[in-house]
Design a protein around this motif. Structure first.
Motif, mmCIF file in Angstrom:
data_model
loop_
_atom_site.group_PDB
_atom_site.id
_atom_site.type_symbol
_atom_site.label_atom_id
_atom_site.label_comp_id
_atom_site.label_asym_id
_atom_site.label_seq_id
_atom_site.Cartn_x
_atom_site.Cartn_y
_atom_site.Cartn_z
ATOM 1 N N ALA A 122 17.709 17.158 14.594
ATOM 2 C CA ALA A 122 16.712 17.222 13.508
ATOM 3 C C ALA A 122 16.248 15.807 13.136
ATOM 4 C CB ALA A 122 17.316 17.928 12.295
ATOM 5 N N LEU A 123 17.206 14.886 13.110
ATOM 6 C CA LEU A 123 16.870 13.496 12.771
ATOM 7 C C LEU A 123 15.946 12.899 13.837
ATOM 8 C CD1 LEU A 123 17.241 10.883 11.189
ATOM 9 C CD2 LEU A 123 19.514 10.635 12.162
ATOM 10 N N GLU A 124 16.273 13.144 15.090
ATOM 11 C CA GLU A 124 15.437 12.608 16.178
ATOM 12 C C GLU A 124 14.024 13.170 16.097
ATOM 13 O OE1 GLU A 124 18.879 11.701 19.501
ATOM 14 O OE2 GLU A 124 17.623 13.491 19.736
ATOM 15 N N SER A 125 13.949 14.451 15.769
ATOM 16 C CA SER A 125 12.619 15.041 15.756
ATOM 17 C C SER A 125 11.790 14.494 14.571
ATOM 18 C CB SER A 125 12.748 16.571 15.823
ATOM 19 O OG SER A 125 12.195 17.181 14.743
ATOM 20 N N LEU A 126 12.450 14.197 13.450
ATOM 21 C CA LEU A 126 11.714 13.561 12.340
ATOM 22 C C LEU A 126 11.186 12.185 12.755
ATOM 23 C CD1 LEU A 126 13.856 14.258 9.117
ATOM 24 C CD2 LEU A 126 11.504 14.970 9.557
ATOM 25 N N LEU A 127 12.011 11.455 13.522
ATOM 26 C CA LEU A 127 11.580 10.116 13.951
ATOM 27 C C LEU A 127 10.415 10.220 14.948
ATOM 28 C CD1 LEU A 127 15.080 8.394 14.266
ATOM 29 C CD2 LEU A 127 13.326 7.907 12.563
ATOM 30 N N GLN A 128 10.467 11.265 15.810
ATOM 31 C CA GLN A 128 9.352 11.452 16.742
ATOM 32 C C GLN A 128 8.047 11.715 15.974
ATOM 33 O OE1 GLN A 128 11.403 14.279 19.065
ATOM 34 N NE2 GLN A 128 12.043 12.750 20.569
ATOM 35 N N ASP A 129 8.145 12.585 14.946
ATOM 36 C CA ASP A 129 6.948 12.856 14.131
ATOM 37 C C ASP A 129 6.452 11.580 13.457
ATOM 38 O OD1 ASP A 129 7.309 15.450 14.820
ATOM 39 O OD2 ASP A 129 8.056 16.131 12.857
ATOM 40 N N LEU A 130 7.408 10.775 13.031
ATOM 41 C CA LEU A 130 7.050 9.541 12.323
ATOM 42 C C LEU A 130 6.328 8.575 13.262
ATOM 43 C CD1 LEU A 130 7.229 7.820 9.773
ATOM 44 C CD2 LEU A 130 9.582 7.269 10.345
ATOM 45 N N ALA A 181 13.919 4.159 10.829
ATOM 46 C CA ALA A 181 12.697 4.723 10.233
ATOM 47 C C ALA A 181 11.555 3.715 10.379
ATOM 48 C CB ALA A 181 12.949 5.052 8.758
ATOM 49 N N HIS A 182 11.813 2.442 10.074
ATOM 50 C CA HIS A 182 10.757 1.426 10.185
ATOM 51 C C HIS A 182 10.333 1.245 11.639
ATOM 52 C CE1 HIS A 182 10.261 0.259 6.068
ATOM 53 N NE2 HIS A 182 11.576 0.179 5.906
ATOM 54 N N ASP A 210 13.579 9.113 1.907
ATOM 55 C CA ASP A 210 14.727 9.773 1.274
ATOM 56 C C ASP A 210 15.332 10.811 2.213
ATOM 57 O OD1 ASP A 210 14.775 8.401 -1.072
ATOM 58 O OD2 ASP A 210 13.847 9.956 -2.292
ATOM 59 N N ARG A 211 14.440 11.564 2.866
ATOM 60 C CA ARG A 211 14.922 12.609 3.764
ATOM 61 C C ARG A 211 15.729 11.997 4.906
ATOM 62 N NH1 ARG A 211 10.757 16.807 6.348
ATOM 63 N NH2 ARG A 211 12.334 18.117 7.332
ATOM 64 N N LEU A 212 15.213 10.899 5.456
ATOM 65 C CA LEU A 212 15.896 10.268 6.595
ATOM 66 C C LEU A 212 17.214 9.614 6.167
ATOM 67 C CD1 LEU A 212 12.717 8.718 8.213
ATOM 68 C CD2 LEU A 212 14.230 10.370 9.296
ATOM 69 N N LEU A 213 17.197 8.886 5.041
ATOM 70 C CA LEU A 213 18.416 8.183 4.630
ATOM 71 C C LEU A 213 19.529 9.161 4.266
ATOM 72 C CD1 LEU A 213 17.272 5.070 2.556
ATOM 73 C CD2 LEU A 213 17.411 5.404 5.013
ATOM 74 N N GLY A 214 19.146 10.330 3.787
ATOM 75 C CA GLY A 214 20.133 11.330 3.368
ATOM 76 C C GLY A 214 21.038 11.804 4.506
ATOM 77 N N PHE A 215 20.581 11.623 5.757
ATOM 78 C CA PHE A 215 21.405 12.091 6.874
ATOM 79 C C PHE A 215 22.780 11.422 6.869
ATOM 80 C CE2 PHE A 215 17.478 13.766 8.631
ATOM 81 C CZ PHE A 215 17.910 14.888 9.301
ATOM 82 N N GLN A 226 21.083 1.207 8.909
ATOM 83 C CA GLN A 226 20.627 1.509 10.276
ATOM 84 C C GLN A 226 19.573 2.618 10.276
ATOM 85 O OE1 GLN A 226 24.471 2.297 11.931
ATOM 86 N NE2 GLN A 226 24.848 0.151 12.443
ATOM 87 N N LEU A 227 19.747 3.614 9.401
ATOM 88 C CA LEU A 227 18.754 4.685 9.314
ATOM 89 C C LEU A 227 17.408 4.120 8.836
ATOM 90 C CD1 LEU A 227 20.961 7.532 7.771
ATOM 91 C CD2 LEU A 227 19.870 7.589 10.026
ATOM 92 N N LEU A 228 17.496 3.193 7.894
ATOM 93 C CA LEU A 228 16.266 2.568 7.375
ATOM 94 C C LEU A 228 15.569 1.784 8.493
ATOM 95 C CD1 LEU A 228 14.747 2.302 4.712
ATOM 96 C CD2 LEU A 228 16.164 0.312 4.159
ATOM 97 N N GLU A 229 16.399 1.085 9.255
ATOM 98 C CA GLU A 229 15.875 0.298 10.387
ATOM 99 C C GLU A 229 15.193 1.230 11.395
ATOM 100 O OE1 GLU A 229 19.135 -2.334 11.702
ATOM 101 O OE2 GLU A 229 18.483 -1.721 13.712
#
Ligand code: ADP
Ligand code: ASP
Ligand code: MG
Length: 481
Positions: free
Chosen positions: A113-121, A65-66, A133-138, A60-63
């Motif tokens: 923190a995860l949401e903010s990484l996705l916003q940047d992405l 991220a994409h 790697d950073r995202l999946l590690g959550f 789901q994290l990978l999904e």
């Protein structure tokens, strides 16, 4: 490592048992309660717990991220929200009082923190393997914090340890390899004091970092490998892989309903099985265990009373097939040269694959032809262009590699003959019997995997007189009745 260091490490680790729980073994509160019971049953030893992300969370994290990288932030945030709700509900059912309050705060902070990484992405639209790697590690960060608190709540003194501060790797994001000396040292320095004070360290599997702190991962399914890394560093008495099947089986039970548990296997056999696609163990898991001679047990967290499979260095006799496995999504590559194959051509061909970071397995060579296996077609057009004039590169995807594993099966000429006879009506390519004494493998169309594994399983495991003689499969037969 010096002899003295090694000795003191073994004294410390003599009774350590590293217990790894996979995604389905932490998937919901019933699973985590079972985990607590299993850790309780090992409390007279010194347990160290390694956990995967909750089942499906890494996918789901990978999904997410994409989705974010493709501009679908709403969908990415909705996926993450579901992950949050699931963890929050588990925290609520497993932890109470002030411990719940601080776990809840930590989870919220991490999800922000995860949401903010996705916003940047969504802004950058650039998902590279380092960010992945950073995202999946959550997933493993959340699950390990949750499990550590759940153990404490149940009266087992535990301590959460961030694996990224202890397991150091190279920077090969997506599939990093440990830097052994610094990892061993840090794991010993961090975990030994906790064990000495009778606390159970809980680490997330799969996650690590480079020496300068950039998060990495050990490849999909890598929590098994994390457990073996921790076990080897501590000189543990045993590593236990707790999963959703009764042990390593004669075939993937999802492919073959008749599959039986293999009671005992050698490190080498189990490593071949993992290398050739048996998902039950990450392929790198057995190397550190073998190096330190630490037995690995594969056990069912839903049926903890079962004996499971013991993988160790025990002496072997007997020669027969011990298991059948299959690796899907394989690309069969043929490199042909009219000038014949010599060492100069080998160098050029492998140098070119290397430049394109395309990992291949060699299946075999014949007059003017090298047969290789790759896991993706992505780099092949570039490789073919670079080799133009030197060799012709052709490939076929949607193949699967079916592999029979067993001690010395290569020295039983009858095995290959029977395999071929059993699949003679299928389009079988490139039989490989030679790179190892323990494997015979061949390629089929991916749509034929199930059928070929089932046919071979019937052939080699149906009749008791065909069963190997050293107690591995035969005791499984007895158990299966
Ligand atoms: P976990 O989440 O616990 O790490 P995995 O899904 O990674 O679990 O691995 C367990 C799965 O491996 C089983 O459900 C089974 O379908 C699959 N598997 C493939 N080959 C084998 C085999 N030879 N023996 C047992 N399980 C196998
Ligand atoms: N959670 C990671 C994965 O799904 C690692 C693991 O489960 O071993 O690949
Ligand atoms: Mg796994």
């Amino acid at each position: 490592m010096s002899g003295l260091n090694r000795q003191s490490r073994f004294e410390r680790g003599d009774d350590v048992v590293v217990m790894k729980f996979g995604g389905t073994s932490v998937e919901d509160s019933a699973a985590i309660r079972r985990l607590i019971g299993i850790v309780q049953s090992r409390q007279h030893h010194q347990p160290v717990v390694v956990v995967s992300a909750l089942a499906k969370v890494t996918d789901q994290l990978l999904e997410a991220a994409h989705a974010a990288a493709n501009g679908h932030l709403g969908s990415a945030l909705a996926t993450v929200r579901n992950i949050y709700v699931r963890h929050e509900a588990l925290a609520d059912s497993l932890v109470t009082g002030s411990a719940y309050g601080s776990l809840d705060r930590e989870l919220r902070d991490e999800f922000r923190a995860l949401e903010s990484l996705l916003q940047d992405l969504q802004t950058s639209r650039h998902l590279d393997l380092a960010l992945q790697d950073r995202l999946l590690g959550f997933g493993e960060c959340f699950s390990s914090k949750l499990v550590s608190e759940a153990l404490s709540e149940a009266g087992i003194k535990s301590a959460h340890v961030d694996a990224r501060d202890c397991i150091f790797t190279d920077a090969r994001h997506g599939q990093a390899s440990p830097v052994w000396d610094s990892t061993n040292q840090r794991l010993q320095d961090t975990l030994s004091p906790l064990l000495q004070s009778a606390r159970v360290p809980v680490l997330g599997g799969f996650i690590a970092s480079t020496g300068d702190g950039v998060p990495t991962t050990l490849g999909r399914g890598g929590s098994d490998f994390s457990a073996a890394i921790v076990g080897a560093a501590l000189g543990a008495a045993r590593v236990e892989i707790w999963t959703d099947v009764d042990g390593v089986m004669t075939a993937d039970p999802k492919l073959c309903a008749d599959a039986r548990v293999i009671r005992k296997m050698s490190f080498e056999e189990a490593a071949e099985l993992a290398h050739f696609g048996a998902k039950v163990l990450h392929p790198a898991t057995l190397a550190p265990a073998m190096r330190e001679n630490i037995p690995v047990y594969v056990l069912n967290a839903r049926r903890p009373e079962g004996e499971g499979t013991e993988i160790s260095a025990r002496a072997r006799t007997g020669t027969s097939v011990s298991a059948i496995t299959a690796k899907r999504n394989v690309v069969a590559v043929e490199v042909a040269s009219s000038r014949g194959i010599d060492s100069a051509l080998f160098n050029t061909v492998f140098g070119t694959f290397d430049q394109h970071a395309c990992a291949v397995d060699v299946m075999g060579t014949s007059l003017g032809r090298i047969s290789l296996l790759a896991s993706s077609t992505a780099a092949l057009p570039g490789i073919a262009a670079d080799l133009q004039g030197v060799a012709d590169v052709r490939w076929e995807n949607h193949r699967a590699l079916v592999c029979l594993v067993g001690e010395n099966i290569r020295h039983q000429p009858d095995v290959a003959r029977r395999v071929f006879a059993a699949v003679s009506d299928m389009d079988v390519r490139v039989l490989c019997q030679g790179a190892s004494d323990r494997t015979i493998s061949f390629l089929v169309e991916e749509s034929k995997v199930e059928e070929s594994v089932q046919r071979l399983h019937t052939l080699f495991f149906q009749k008791p007189e065909l069963v190997r003689d050293w107690g591995g499969i035969s005791s499984a037969f007895c158990q299966a009745g």
